[in-house]
Design an enzyme around this catalytic site. Structure first.
Site, PDB file in Angstrom:
ATOM      1  N   CYS A   1       0.804  -1.224   0.000  1.00 45.31           N
ATOM      2  CA  CYS A   1       0.000   0.000   0.000  1.00 45.31           C
ATOM      3  C   CYS A   1       0.836   1.273   0.000  1.00 45.31           C
ATOM      4  O   CYS A   1       0.333   2.335  -0.362  1.00 45.31           O
ATOM      5  CB  CYS A   1      -0.930   0.003   1.212  1.00 45.31           C
ATOM      6  SG  CYS A   1      -2.114  -1.365   1.230  1.00 45.31           S
TER       7      CYS A   1
ATOM      8  N   HIS B   1      12.640   0.988   5.223  1.00 43.24           N
ATOM      9  CA  HIS B   1      12.463  -0.406   4.800  1.00 43.24           C
ATOM     10  C   HIS B   1      12.997  -1.330   5.883  1.00 43.24           C
ATOM     11  O   HIS B   1      14.192  -1.338   6.164  1.00 43.24           O
ATOM     12  CB  HIS B   1      13.204  -0.654   3.486  1.00 43.24           C
ATOM     13  CG  HIS B   1      12.694  -1.833   2.717  1.00 43.24           C
ATOM     14  ND1 HIS B   1      12.533  -3.076   3.282  1.00 43.24           N
ATOM     15  CD2 HIS B   1      12.300  -1.953   1.417  1.00 43.24           C
ATOM     16  CE1 HIS B   1      12.058  -3.918   2.366  1.00 43.24           C
ATOM     17  NE2 HIS B   1      11.915  -3.262   1.227  1.00 43.24           N
TER      18      HIS B   1
ATOM     19  N   HIS C   1      -1.692  19.308   7.483  1.00 43.40           N
ATOM     20  CA  HIS C   1      -2.643  18.275   7.071  1.00 43.40           C
ATOM     21  C   HIS C   1      -1.943  16.921   7.027  1.00 43.40           C
ATOM     22  O   HIS C   1      -0.820  16.798   6.527  1.00 43.40           O
ATOM     23  CB  HIS C   1      -3.218  18.608   5.692  1.00 43.40           C
ATOM     24  CG  HIS C   1      -3.774  19.987   5.582  1.00 43.40           C
ATOM     25  ND1 HIS C   1      -5.009  20.341   6.088  1.00 43.40           N
ATOM     26  CD2 HIS C   1      -3.233  21.121   5.051  1.00 43.40           C
ATOM     27  CE1 HIS C   1      -5.218  21.633   5.855  1.00 43.40           C
ATOM     28  NE2 HIS C   1      -4.166  22.124   5.236  1.00 43.40           N
TER      29      HIS C   1
ATOM     30  N   HIS D   1      -2.740   6.822   5.374  1.00 44.54           N
ATOM     31  CA  HIS D   1      -3.289   5.761   4.533  1.00 44.54           C
ATOM     32  C   HIS D   1      -4.457   5.065   5.234  1.00 44.54           C
ATOM     33  O   HIS D   1      -4.296   4.556   6.353  1.00 44.54           O
ATOM     34  CB  HIS D   1      -2.210   4.738   4.202  1.00 44.54           C
ATOM     35  CG  HIS D   1      -2.737   3.514   3.529  1.00 44.54           C
ATOM     36  ND1 HIS D   1      -3.265   3.550   2.266  1.00 44.54           N
ATOM     37  CD2 HIS D   1      -2.837   2.231   3.949  1.00 44.54           C
ATOM     38  CE1 HIS D   1      -3.664   2.325   1.933  1.00 44.54           C
ATOM     39  NE2 HIS D   1      -3.417   1.514   2.938  1.00 44.54           N
TER      40      HIS D   1
ATOM     41  N   HIS E   1     -14.412   4.962   4.607  1.00 43.42           N
ATOM     42  CA  HIS E   1     -15.852   4.701   4.549  1.00 43.42           C
ATOM     43  C   HIS E   1     -16.362   4.702   3.116  1.00 43.42           C
ATOM     44  O   HIS E   1     -17.118   3.816   2.700  1.00 43.42           O
ATOM     45  CB  HIS E   1     -16.595   5.759   5.366  1.00 43.42           C
ATOM     46  CG  HIS E   1     -18.087   5.611   5.337  1.00 43.42           C
ATOM     47  ND1 HIS E   1     -18.879   6.301   4.435  1.00 43.42           N
ATOM     48  CD2 HIS E   1     -18.940   4.863   6.084  1.00 43.42           C
ATOM     49  CE1 HIS E   1     -20.137   5.981   4.630  1.00 43.42           C
ATOM     50  NE2 HIS E   1     -20.206   5.118   5.626  1.00 43.42           N
TER      51      HIS E   1
ATOM     52  N   ASN F   1     -10.166   0.410   1.302  1.00 45.61           N
ATOM     53  CA  ASN F   1      -8.715   0.436   1.143  1.00 45.61           C
ATOM     54  C   ASN F   1      -8.387   0.167  -0.325  1.00 45.61           C
ATOM     55  O   ASN F   1      -8.468  -0.968  -0.792  1.00 45.61           O
ATOM     56  CB  ASN F   1      -8.057  -0.617   2.035  1.00 45.61           C
ATOM     57  CG  ASN F   1      -6.539  -0.596   1.962  1.00 45.61           C
ATOM     58  OD1 ASN F   1      -5.961   0.122   1.150  1.00 45.61           O
ATOM     59  ND2 ASN F   1      -5.895  -1.382   2.803  1.00 45.61           N
TER      60      ASN F   1
END
Length: 460
Positions: A162, A243, A328, A332, A361, A365
């Protein structure tokens, strides 16, 4: 001396990053998002009914997936691709090809329709999709569709989870540094087709991923041309990549594989919780000196000296207030627990978290494209003003935490491409979505990794 050098390292890093960004700026000119046809909307009840009609799921599996959906914070207007909506489910290569083409070409069509660039103006193309990696590659499909030029630098990033949306921006930025006066196009999508879905009954972890992933895509147009600054929406300030793949538990916590009956799916292990926490900690430690004001850095250094040098063990570690350097937060929307955990860890308000909650909502995802739907929500609400700092935070398999920091270059963020949120933004926020989730009972959550996805206290 060693302590002084250690304390000065963040300063040197900040200066280097600042000089690099000024030498070769990266501007975001346009953002296009995929809004599937209304015929592809799937309510939670429809999802369960379709699961029953497949004929290969046991009643216990269906009941488990129903519980996941009931507590997932997904709404009843998320989208599934055509291959998932047929009877029987289309598990063919052709079905996945079609799903990918519809999403990719829809967002790239929007980019070229604005007239900002022509296909021949694009010198760099990066396409991200974790689960579906066909031959020819997805980037080649885009090159073929739009007849992009022969010397284009084209890449397809697969299996990177993702957070690969931020990775695509990182790669584009690096390529823009060595390819002057050109445009880069990043396309982020996931193919959650019948071919990629889990069709077994043995792994409940794999069932969870079936429930929360949905159809979406984004295309981001970038430029390094100084003349494009006047029409740009944002300037990329920093990309920080962490990573944790050298750690075996982190490496193995998200894997594609087969259950004991040979059915393929995406597995999440119990190690995803500590892996996420460590990746976030390491990433935030590197981000802090880049974005925090001097006052916050001073508090952190003072606290560090007190604990490490003066040995004041009773003193708690100081957690910087990132809100002093960021306006802001694009977190994710990988799941309710991820959002609520980040809210607690960063001490954010409901206002800060609202865009991620509403995105989960409305869209579910959508993997690498999800952070762009979050940003688009902020833009539709007219929240982002000139000079504001936007921080994108994403977690992904490997295990990785990748973040990007952008500076807004204008007050009006609408266009050129149409923002799909504008069609229904007046309905949001929906107060009931903002209420805290109490979590599933431990007896259910403990059977798989559902606790890491759904329970708010899963992240520190």
């Amino acid at each position: 001396m060693l302590l002084a050098l250690a304390l000065m390292q963040p300063v040197f890093l900040t200066l280097k990053k600042h000089l690099d960004s000024r030498r070769t700026p990266t501007y975001l000119l346009d953002l296009a998002l995929f809004k599937p046809d209304d015929s592809c909307k799937v309510t939670k009840d429809e999802y369960i009914e379709r699961a029953k009609k497949t004929g290969f799921l046991l009643e216990s599996s269906i009941e488990f997936q129903k519980k996941v959906l009931d507590h997932s914070a997904l709404g009843d207007e998320t989208y599934a691709p055509p291959s998932m909506l047929t009877y029987p489910i289309d598990t063919s290569q052709a079905g996945s090809d079609k799903d990918a083409d519809i999403a990719m070409f829809a967002v790239v069509d929007q980019i070229f329709a604005t007239g900002i660039v022509k296909p021949e103006d694009v010198g760099i193309l990066v396409v991200t999709c974790s689960l579906f990696c066909p031959v020819p590659s997805l980037s080649s499909r885009v090159v073929n569709r739009y007849k992009l030029r022969e010397d284009i630098e084209a890449y397809s990033l697969g299996g990177m989870g993702c957070s690969s949306g931020v990775l695509s921006i990182s790669l584009c930025r690096d390529l823009l540094k060595v390819n002057r006066n050109t445009h880069a196009l990043a396309v982020n999508l996931e193919v959650v087709s019948g071919q990629q879905g889990y069709r077994g009954n043995k792994s409940r972890s794999m069932m969870v991923t079936n429930c929360i992933f949905r159809w979406g895509a984004a295309a981001i147009l970038l430029s390094n041309k100084p003349s494009d600054k006047k029409k740009a929406k944002y300037q990329l300030m920093h990309v920080v990549r962490t990573h944790r793949g050298a750690d075996d538990k982190s490496f193995n916590c998200v894997r594609s594989g087969e259950d004991e009956d040979g059915f393929k799916g995406l597995t999440l292990s119990k190690d995803i919780v500590p892996a996420s926490a460590m990746a976030l900690k390491n990433n935030f430690t590197r981000v802090a000196p880049l974005i925090l004001p001097f006052s916050e850095k001073l508090k952190y250094v003072t606290n560090l000296i007190a604990r490490k040098v003066l040995k004041m063990q009773s003193m708690k570690a100081y957690i910087p207030d990132f809100k002093t350097g960021v306006d802001h937060f694009c977190i994710h929307p990988g799941g309710k627990a991820v959002i609520d955990g980040m809210m607690e860890h960063l001490k954010l308000s409901d206002w800060h978290i609202e865009p991620s909650r509403m995105t989960l909502h409305k869209w579910g995802n959508t993997s690498s494209s999800a952070i762009w739907y979050v940003l688009a929500y902020m833009e539709a609400k007219n929240r982002v003003r000139k000079g504001d700092i936007v921080w994108q935070i994403a977690l992904g398999s490997g295990f990785k935490c990748n973040t990007a920091i952008w500076k807004s270059l204008r007050n009006e963020q609408s266009g050129p491409s149409c923002n799909p949120w504008l069609d229904f933004i007046d309905k949001y926020p929906q107060p009931q979505i903002c209420s805290k989730f109490l979590g599933l009972v431990k007896s259910v959550a403990g059977r798989s990794m559902i606790i890491s996805l759904l329970v708010p206290d899963s992240l520190p």
